[in-house]
Design an enzyme around this catalytic site. Structure first.
Site, PDB file in Angstrom:
ATOM      1  N   HIS A 200      74.281 -35.039 -20.984  1.00  0.00           N
ATOM      2  CA  HIS A 200      74.824 -35.119 -19.631  1.00  0.00           C
ATOM      3  C   HIS A 200      74.815 -36.567 -19.142  1.00  0.00           C
ATOM      4  CE1 HIS A 200      74.033 -30.765 -19.647  1.00  0.00           C
ATOM      5  NE2 HIS A 200      74.952 -30.705 -18.699  1.00  0.00           N
TER       6      HIS A 200
ATOM      7  N   SER B  43      73.354 -18.863 -12.001  1.00  0.00           N
ATOM      8  CA  SER B  43      73.587 -19.174 -13.410  1.00  0.00           C
ATOM      9  C   SER B  43      73.432 -20.673 -13.623  1.00  0.00           C
ATOM     10  CB  SER B  43      74.989 -18.732 -13.839  1.00  0.00           C
ATOM     11  OG  SER B  43      75.191 -19.112 -15.186  1.00  0.00           O
ATOM     12  N   GLY B  44      72.844 -21.026 -14.742  1.00  0.00           N
ATOM     13  CA  GLY B  44      72.730 -22.438 -15.121  1.00  0.00           C
ATOM     14  C   GLY B  44      74.075 -23.031 -15.474  1.00  0.00           C
TER      15      GLY B  44
ATOM     16  N   GLY C 243      70.191 -26.620 -17.465  1.00  0.00           N
ATOM     17  CA  GLY C 243      70.220 -25.176 -17.201  1.00  0.00           C
ATOM     18  C   GLY C 243      71.047 -24.448 -18.240  1.00  0.00           C
TER      19      GLY C 243
ATOM     20  N   LYS D 135      71.648 -37.142 -14.122  1.00  0.00           N
ATOM     21  CA  LYS D 135      71.029 -35.804 -14.151  1.00  0.00           C
ATOM     22  C   LYS D 135      69.500 -35.921 -14.135  1.00  0.00           C
ATOM     23  CE  LYS D 135      71.271 -31.258 -16.281  1.00  0.00           C
ATOM     24  NZ  LYS D 135      71.313 -30.589 -14.965  1.00  0.00           N
TER      25      LYS D 135
ATOM     26  N   ALA E 238      76.912 -30.798   0.427  1.00  0.00           N
ATOM     27  CA  ALA E 238      78.364 -31.047   0.500  1.00  0.00           C
ATOM     28  C   ALA E 238      78.802 -32.399  -0.057  1.00  0.00           C
ATOM     29  CB  ALA E 238      78.822 -30.915   1.955  1.00  0.00           C
TER      30      ALA E 238
ATOM     31  N   MET F 211      78.319 -22.032 -14.516  1.00  0.00           N
ATOM     32  CA  MET F 211      79.254 -21.072 -13.901  1.00  0.00           C
ATOM     33  C   MET F 211      80.604 -21.043 -14.622  1.00  0.00           C
ATOM     34  SD  MET F 211      77.982 -19.853 -10.838  1.00  0.00           S
ATOM     35  CE  MET F 211      76.376 -20.062 -10.092  1.00  0.00           C
TER      36      MET F 211
HETATM   37  N1  LIG Z   1      75.321 -24.014 -12.637  1.00  0.00           N
HETATM   38  C1  LIG Z   1      76.317 -24.851 -12.879  1.00  0.00           C
HETATM   39  O1  LIG Z   1      77.414 -24.469 -13.336  1.00  0.00           O
HETATM   40  C2  LIG Z   1      76.126 -26.304 -12.533  1.00  0.00           C
HETATM   41  C3  LIG Z   1      77.141 -27.241 -12.726  1.00  0.00           C
HETATM   42  C4  LIG Z   1      76.929 -28.545 -12.318  1.00  0.00           C
HETATM   43  C5  LIG Z   1      75.726 -28.908 -11.720  1.00  0.00           C
HETATM   44  N2  LIG Z   1      74.769 -27.978 -11.565  1.00  0.00           N
HETATM   45  C6  LIG Z   1      73.505 -28.271 -10.877  1.00  0.00           C
HETATM   46  O2  LIG Z   1      73.778 -28.444  -9.490  1.00  0.00           O
HETATM   47  C7  LIG Z   1      72.799 -29.311  -8.927  1.00  0.00           C
HETATM   48  C8  LIG Z   1      73.484 -30.451  -8.188  1.00  0.00           C
HETATM   49  O3  LIG Z   1      74.173 -31.268  -9.108  1.00  0.00           O
HETATM   50  P1  LIG Z   1      75.008 -32.547  -8.618  1.00  0.00           P
HETATM   51  O4  LIG Z   1      75.418 -33.281  -9.841  1.00  0.00           O
HETATM   52  O5  LIG Z   1      76.024 -32.129  -7.611  1.00  0.00           O
HETATM   53  O6  LIG Z   1      73.837 -33.379  -7.888  1.00  0.00           O
HETATM   54  P2  LIG Z   1      73.966 -34.386  -6.674  1.00  0.00           P
HETATM   55  O7  LIG Z   1      72.661 -35.109  -6.604  1.00  0.00           O
HETATM   56  O8  LIG Z   1      75.231 -35.178  -6.785  1.00  0.00           O
HETATM   57  O9  LIG Z   1      74.123 -33.429  -5.396  1.00  0.00           O
HETATM   58  C9  LIG Z   1      73.092 -32.708  -4.800  1.00  0.00           C
HETATM   59  C10 LIG Z   1      73.338 -32.768  -3.294  1.00  0.00           C
HETATM   60  O10 LIG Z   1      72.437 -31.871  -2.654  1.00  0.00           O
HETATM   61  C11 LIG Z   1      72.021 -32.502  -1.463  1.00  0.00           C
HETATM   62  N3  LIG Z   1      70.798 -31.896  -0.958  1.00  0.00           N
HETATM   63  C12 LIG Z   1      69.519 -32.034  -1.403  1.00  0.00           C
HETATM   64  N4  LIG Z   1      68.683 -31.324  -0.616  1.00  0.00           N
HETATM   65  C13 LIG Z   1      69.445 -30.723   0.333  1.00  0.00           C
HETATM   66  C14 LIG Z   1      69.176 -29.873   1.436  1.00  0.00           C
HETATM   67  N5  LIG Z   1      67.928 -29.470   1.734  1.00  0.00           N
HETATM   68  N6  LIG Z   1      70.220 -29.439   2.186  1.00  0.00           N
HETATM   69  C15 LIG Z   1      71.487 -29.816   1.919  1.00  0.00           C
HETATM   70  N7  LIG Z   1      71.803 -30.640   0.902  1.00  0.00           N
HETATM   71  C16 LIG Z   1      70.795 -31.082   0.115  1.00  0.00           C
HETATM   72  C17 LIG Z   1      71.861 -33.974  -1.852  1.00  0.00           C
HETATM   73  O11 LIG Z   1      71.824 -34.820  -0.694  1.00  0.00           O
HETATM   74  C18 LIG Z   1      73.094 -34.175  -2.708  1.00  0.00           C
HETATM   75  O12 LIG Z   1      74.214 -34.555  -1.936  1.00  0.00           O
HETATM   76  C19 LIG Z   1      71.910 -29.745 -10.090  1.00  0.00           C
HETATM   77  O13 LIG Z   1      70.773 -28.912 -10.147  1.00  0.00           O
HETATM   78  C20 LIG Z   1      72.796 -29.523 -11.305  1.00  0.00           C
HETATM   79  O14 LIG Z   1      72.100 -29.347 -12.489  1.00  0.00           O
HETATM   80  C21 LIG Z   1      74.927 -26.698 -11.952  1.00  0.00           C
HETATM   81  O1  LIG Z   2      75.768 -32.214 -14.064  1.00  0.00           O
HETATM   82  C1  LIG Z   2      74.865 -31.374 -14.130  1.00  0.00           C
HETATM   83  O2  LIG Z   2      73.740 -31.563 -13.636  1.00  0.00           O
HETATM   84  C2  LIG Z   2      75.117 -30.083 -14.813  1.00  0.00           C
HETATM   85  N1  LIG Z   2      74.211 -29.171 -14.716  1.00  0.00           N
HETATM   86  C3  LIG Z   2      74.250 -27.870 -15.296  1.00  0.00           C
HETATM   87  C4  LIG Z   2      73.149 -27.748 -16.331  1.00  0.00           C
HETATM   88  O3  LIG Z   2      72.009 -28.189 -16.062  1.00  0.00           O
HETATM   89  O4  LIG Z   2      73.397 -27.188 -17.400  1.00  0.00           O
HETATM   90  C5  LIG Z   2      75.611 -27.500 -15.829  1.00  0.00           C
HETATM   91  C6  LIG Z   2      76.333 -28.653 -16.462  1.00  0.00           C
HETATM   92  C7  LIG Z   2      76.396 -29.863 -15.517  1.00  0.00           C
END
Ligand SMILES: NC(=O)c1ccc[n+]([C@@H]2O[C@H](COP(=O)([O-])OP(=O)(O)OC[C@H]3O[C@@H](n4cnc5c(N)ncnc54)[C@H](O)[C@@H]3O)[C@@H](O)[C@H]2O)c1
Ligand SMILES: O=C(O)C1=N[C@H](C(=O)O)CCC1
Length: 265
Positions: A154, A121-122, A164, A158, A8, A124
């Protein structure tokens, strides 16, 4: 739909809380952080820059999963694998945005999806999933005299590479060419690499500053180059896509789905 946001207080976690609060028909049923995180006990709305929502961040996922219909999970690979098991036990929808999952993690999600509805999805966003369709089509149209290279950039925080999204686009290119990405992927080049292997699919990673997510797929042929790309300007596109995926999955049988299923692409 009653939704829980895990992770969160992360960059995406805060955006997901905003997206849930801003979507008609959705309520925030819980907000979870890892044990020891500073956010535990804080109001989830305040954490996300909204008015208080009366939902305190907890480190006890079991209690909130029992009162929810779905969980939005953008955390880390080990956490996502653990949440997949808990979400399957609770029979709730699991939307996975976490990247950097290894093949053995993906196998565990596939096992959980025998009983659960999982959308993974890598990326969304609508734009990237449309782009994947274009990449598949261009790769299917052009022969191997067009080299495929995927460039991504990025923000400096990251932790996984290639992104992804880059891997999703690489999969789309490989599908278009009817080959396996694992057999064609070149993710690192350093030193005396020799000439480019014909038919390989290359990845290049840039990290820096506050870049939300830039991707280019380059088809480099004899005497000309085609470039397809996407620039994310706001993490809200990922968060809104995740909420849309949860709402869609509510009406589906158990299985492992992607955003192409959600968007009907
Ligand atoms: N698929 C998509 O569209 C998309 C878009 C953006 C980011 N992402 C991915 O989402 C992930 C998170 O990205 P972010 O930038 O928010 O990272 P971030 O480090 O800011 O946030 C991750 C959060 O998860 C928490 N966390 C870790 N282990 C946990 C657990 N066991 N229980 C609860 N919380 C836990 C951390 O404390 C942190 O607050 C990455 O893998 C990123 O690549 C995917
Ligand atoms: O900020 C990130 O981390 C992001 N992760 C996803 C990825 O690995 O492609 C989507 C874009 C942002």
């Amino acid at each position: 739909m009653r939704l829980v946001v895990v992770g969160a207080s992360g960059r995406m976690g805060r955006m997901l809380i905003q997206a849930v609060a801003g979507t008609e028909g959705c309520t925030l049923a819980g907000a979870v952080e890892r044990e020891g995180a500073e956010a535990v006990g804080q109001d989830a709305g305040s954490l996300a820059g909204l008015a208080p929502l009366g939902v305190a961040v907890t480190d006890d996922p079991l209690r909130v999963f029992a009162e929810a219909d779905g969980v939005l999970d953008f955390t880390a690979p080990a956490a996502t694998v653990a949440y997949a098991e808990l979400a399957a036990q609770a029979r709730i929808v699991h939307v996975v945005g976490t990247t950097g999952l290894r093949p053995e993690d993906l196998a565990k999600l596939a096992a959980a999806a025998r009983h659960a509805r999982i959308v993974r999805s890598g990326n969304m966003s609508l734009g990237v999933n449309l782009l994947a369709g274009l990449v598949r089509k261009v790769a299917a149209t052009l022969g191997e005299d067009f080299d495929i290279e995927i460039l991504e950039m990025h923000h400096r925080h990251k932790v996984d590479a290639p992104s992804g999204t880059a891997l999703l686009l690489g999969e789309a290119a490989a599908e278009g060419r009817a080959v396996a990405l694992a057999e064609r992927k070149v993710a690192v080049r350093d030193g005396h690499t020799g000439a480019r292997a014909p038919g390989s699919i290359g990845f290049a990673t840039l990290r820096g500053g506050s870049v939300v997510g830039d991707h280019s797929v380059i088809f480099a042929g004899p005497g000309e180059r085609i470039e397809l790309g996407h620039r994310a300007e706001d993490r809200g596109i990922f968060a809104r896509g995740a909420v849309r995926a949860a709402l869609w999955a509510q009406g589906q049988p158990p299985g492992l789905y992607g955003m192409n299923d959600v968007l009907g692409l």
